[in-house]
Design an enzyme around this catalytic site. Structure first.
Site, mmCIF file in Angstrom:
data_model
loop_
_atom_site.group_PDB
_atom_site.id
_atom_site.type_symbol
_atom_site.label_atom_id
_atom_site.label_comp_id
_atom_site.label_asym_id
_atom_site.label_seq_id
_atom_site.Cartn_x
_atom_site.Cartn_y
_atom_site.Cartn_z
ATOM 1 N N GLN A 28 24.747 69.852 28.173
ATOM 2 C CA GLN A 28 24.318 70.729 26.934
ATOM 3 C C GLN A 28 23.496 71.828 27.333
ATOM 4 O O GLN A 28 23.369 72.913 26.621
ATOM 5 C CB GLN A 28 23.668 69.882 25.990
ATOM 6 C CG GLN A 28 24.425 68.787 25.437
ATOM 7 C CD GLN A 28 25.610 69.319 24.247
ATOM 8 O OE1 GLN A 28 25.159 70.417 23.695
ATOM 9 N NE2 GLN A 28 26.478 68.758 24.107
ATOM 10 N N SER A 51 15.616 73.299 42.062
ATOM 11 C CA SER A 51 16.867 72.667 41.537
ATOM 12 C C SER A 51 17.952 73.371 41.752
ATOM 13 O O SER A 51 17.965 74.602 41.722
ATOM 14 C CB SER A 51 16.501 72.900 39.725
ATOM 15 O OG SER A 51 17.925 72.482 39.181
ATOM 16 N N HIS A 108 18.956 65.351 20.588
ATOM 17 C CA HIS A 108 19.170 63.797 20.502
ATOM 18 C C HIS A 108 17.841 63.610 19.946
ATOM 19 O O HIS A 108 16.732 63.872 20.511
ATOM 20 C CB HIS A 108 19.592 63.392 21.496
ATOM 21 C CG HIS A 108 19.857 61.877 21.435
ATOM 22 N ND1 HIS A 108 20.232 61.229 20.232
ATOM 23 C CD2 HIS A 108 19.498 60.780 22.448
ATOM 24 C CE1 HIS A 108 20.275 59.707 20.571
ATOM 25 N NE2 HIS A 108 20.010 59.757 21.752
#
Length: 335
Positions: A28, A51, A108
């Site tokens: 997402q 990352s 969410h």
């Protein structure tokens, strides 16, 4: 009748002068960050130092910063990290940089609904939840379309949270298809229920069990695979396109009669009671407590279950058969 919001109902101007930090660049994260950027909004991506997504985000034309710095710079902070780590990242790296009037955004409601994240009273908290995997969120946007989505407002400190939620949904592309308004609680509980009893848990258990029954009855695993797993996509596609009605119309009379008479015997009252038990655990927070603990202990149960799934005979024969079908282009097959 529920109201549906489209492009005409949302104004990107509500976010034009704001910096949006998207925390995370997974499924997402990459889709929503790029869509917001392509909608003309000021987007930065927050990632942990080192990352592997850092270069990817930069190559996509986005400014990347460590999470702490992105949180300090942003007016709108969208947390698109795995549910089980959101609260830790929030407490350690996002909360210290929050300012009155900022907005926290989720796709969410898990961490808000189950009180894993308790935001200060002087920030807005809203949700923009595309009802699609990230790759489709991005692909449909690039095609000039979009996927349906949900918005919800949990905290309206500035009085503009709902306006910003609609603008955010427009930036992601959801208002092109239509947006419904819900609550954090409703989205969280129905989403978890669907994942557990139907979309992921129910379907996979049904497939494995029906495969096992055919093999135990003496049928070849390859035949069992085709009949219980491979053809599932054909049926699901029909349902997705036109509901159950289109599926029943499209299959043979034999399949329709057999399915309508036998289906309720397989998914029966015992199954219904198991669904209610799952819903109870979701509503009372038992599942959330269990899942958060699982995450804090480095997923020992999940890791074991993943190994068992990989070793299941339907997966073993499936890998062999899918190798005969290169058009499937599965990432798992390529690894």
């Amino acid at each position: 009748m529920i109201e549906v919001y489209y492009d005409k109902d949302a104004d990107l101007g509500a976010l034009k002068d704001k910096t949006i930090a998207v925390m995370g660049y997974g499924s997402q994260g990459h889709a929503q960050a790029q869509n917001l950027h392509d909608s003309g909004l000021n987007v930065i991506v927050g990632l942990r130092e080192g990352s592997r997504r850092w270069i990817q985000a930069e190559n996509d034309g986005l400014k990347v910063m460590i999470v702490e710095d992105a949180a300090k710079e942003a007016d709108v902070i969208q947390i698109l990290l795995p549910d089980e780590i959101q609260s830790t990242v929030y407490e350690e790296k996002i909360k210290p940089g929050l300012k009155a009037g900022n907005a926290l955004v989720f796709s969410h409601g898990f961490n808000i609904h189950y009180n894993q994240i308790i935001p200060p009273a002087d920030v807005d908290v809203y949700m923009v939840a595309p009802k699609s995997p990230g790759h489709l969120v991005r692909r449909t946007y690039k095609e000039g379309a979009g996927v349906p989505g949900l918005i919800a407002v949990y905290q309206n400190a500035t009085g503009e949270a709902r306006t910003m939620a609609l603008a955010h949904a427009k930036g992601v592309g959801c208002t092109r298809a239509g947006v419904l308004e819900t609550t954090f609680g409703e989205e969280t509980e129905t989403d978890l229920f669907g994942e557990q009893v139907d979309l992921c848990g129910g379907v996979s258990s049904l497939i494995k069990t029906s495969f096992e029954v055919l093999v135990e009855a003496g049928y070849r695993p390859e035949m069992a695979y085709f009949e219980t797993l491979h053809e599932m996509k054909l049926i699901v596609d029909l349902i997705h396109e036109g509901g159950l009605e289109k599926m029943w119309y499209s299959v043979s009379n034999t399949a329709e009669y057999g399915g309508l008479t036998v289906g309720p015997k397989v998914i029966n009252e015992e199954s219904r009671m198991a669904m209610y038990e799952a819903l109870d655990r979701i509503q009372n927070g038992e599942f959330a407590r269990e899942f958060v603990l699982e995450g804090k202990t480095n997923h020992p149960v999940l890791t074991a279950m993943e190994r068992q799934e990989r070793e299941h005979p339907i997966e073993v024969v499936g890998r062999e058969l899918r190798a005969m079908m290169p058009w499937l282009n599965s990432e798992l097959n390529e690894e």
